[in-house]
Design a protein around this motif. Structure first.
Motif, PDB file in Angstrom:
ATOM      1  N   TRP A   1       1.141   1.417  -9.471  1.00 23.55           N
ATOM      2  CA  TRP A   1       1.733   1.847 -10.733  1.00 23.55           C
ATOM      3  C   TRP A   1       2.579   3.105 -10.547  1.00 23.55           C
ATOM      4  N   PRO A   2       3.727   2.972  -9.886  1.00 25.44           N
ATOM      5  CA  PRO A   2       4.595   4.135  -9.736  1.00 25.44           C
ATOM      6  C   PRO A   2       5.188   4.569 -11.071  1.00 25.44           C
TER       7      PRO A   2
ATOM      8  N   CYS B   1       7.739   0.529  -6.535  1.00 27.64           N
ATOM      9  CA  CYS B   1       7.900   1.869  -5.982  1.00 27.64           C
ATOM     10  C   CYS B   1       9.199   1.869  -5.180  1.00 27.64           C
ATOM     11  N   GLU B   2       9.651   3.044  -4.802  1.00 23.03           N
ATOM     12  CA  GLU B   2      10.905   3.154  -4.055  1.00 23.03           C
ATOM     13  C   GLU B   2      10.853   2.346  -2.760  1.00 23.03           C
ATOM     14  N   ALA B   3       9.715   2.406  -2.050  1.00 19.27           N
ATOM     15  CA  ALA B   3       9.597   1.697  -0.766  1.00 19.27           C
ATOM     16  C   ALA B   3       9.730   0.184  -0.961  1.00 19.27           C
TER      17      ALA B   3
ATOM     18  N   GLY C   1       0.775  -1.229   0.000  1.00 18.02           N
ATOM     19  CA  GLY C   1       0.000   0.000   0.000  1.00 18.02           C
ATOM     20  C   GLY C   1       0.805   1.277   0.000  1.00 18.02           C
ATOM     21  N   CYS C   2       2.078   1.190  -0.301  1.00 17.69           N
ATOM     22  CA  CYS C   2       2.913   2.400  -0.359  1.00 17.69           C
ATOM     23  C   CYS C   2       2.618   3.219  -1.613  1.00 17.69           C
TER      24      CYS C   2
END
Length: 186
Positions: free
Chosen positions: A96-97, A127-129, A91-92
């Protein structure tokens, strides 16, 4: 790579492409809507769902719950759904970053067609996270839509890696884990 192998790879890619064209042509003749491109599929995934209809005032009956819709998955290519490339963070992000690069989608589809069996994508965009969570490097191509981790049941890591390389992808084989990392240069 010897000339014979190049010919076999080219023939298999051409056969897969022809099969896809015939399949898509058959869909067109049946008046089906055209399959969305990878970019369109990502855009559709990012759009808000339609608002619920309002209940008319003065209605006497209990409104019935709508039947759950059986939606066809949005396809990135003939054999891969967009969902297979989605970020699997907790859920970060919205999943679709970034968008998957169409060139990578085409090469993974060709890999699947070459072996004639499913290719399982274990990690697409990140995503980065999520990238930090899995120990990815800060310049990871996953965060730019240019990489995927995958395996093919019944195909050895070495054979899968060699074929992916022959199809034009950069490859990092992970023999002990049983998968390969494939990427294209953006």
């Amino acid at each position: 790579m010897n000339t014979y192998k190049k010919g076999v790879v080219f023939t298999l890619i051409a056969a897969c492409a022809l099969t896809a064209l015939v399949f898509l042509g058959r869909l067109d003749r049946e008046a089906a809507p055209p399959a969305p491109t990878a970019e369109q599929a990502v855009e559709q995934t990012l759009q808000e769902p339609p608002a619920e209809p309002e209940i008319p005032t003065g209605a006497t009956e209990e409104p019935k719950a709508p039947e759950p819709e059986q939606r066809e998955p949005l396809m990135a290519s003939s054999h891969f759904a967009m969902e297979e490339y989605r970020c699997d963070c907790a859920g970060c992000c919205d999943g679709w970053p970034c968008a998957m690069r169409p060139e990578l989608l085409e090469k993974i589809e060709a890999l699947r067609c070459y072996f004639g069996r499913p290719v399982i994508i274990t990690s697409g965009v990140r995503c980065e996270a999520r990238n930090e969570e899995v120990g990815g490097v800060s310049w990871s191509f996953h965060t730019r839509g240019c990489a995927a981790d995958l395996y093919c049941p019944g195909i050895g890591v070495g054979d899968l890696a060699q074929t992916a390389k022959e199809l034009g992808m950069n490859v990092l084989p992970y023999y002990s884990s049983g998968y390969i990392h494939v990427e294209i240069i953006p």
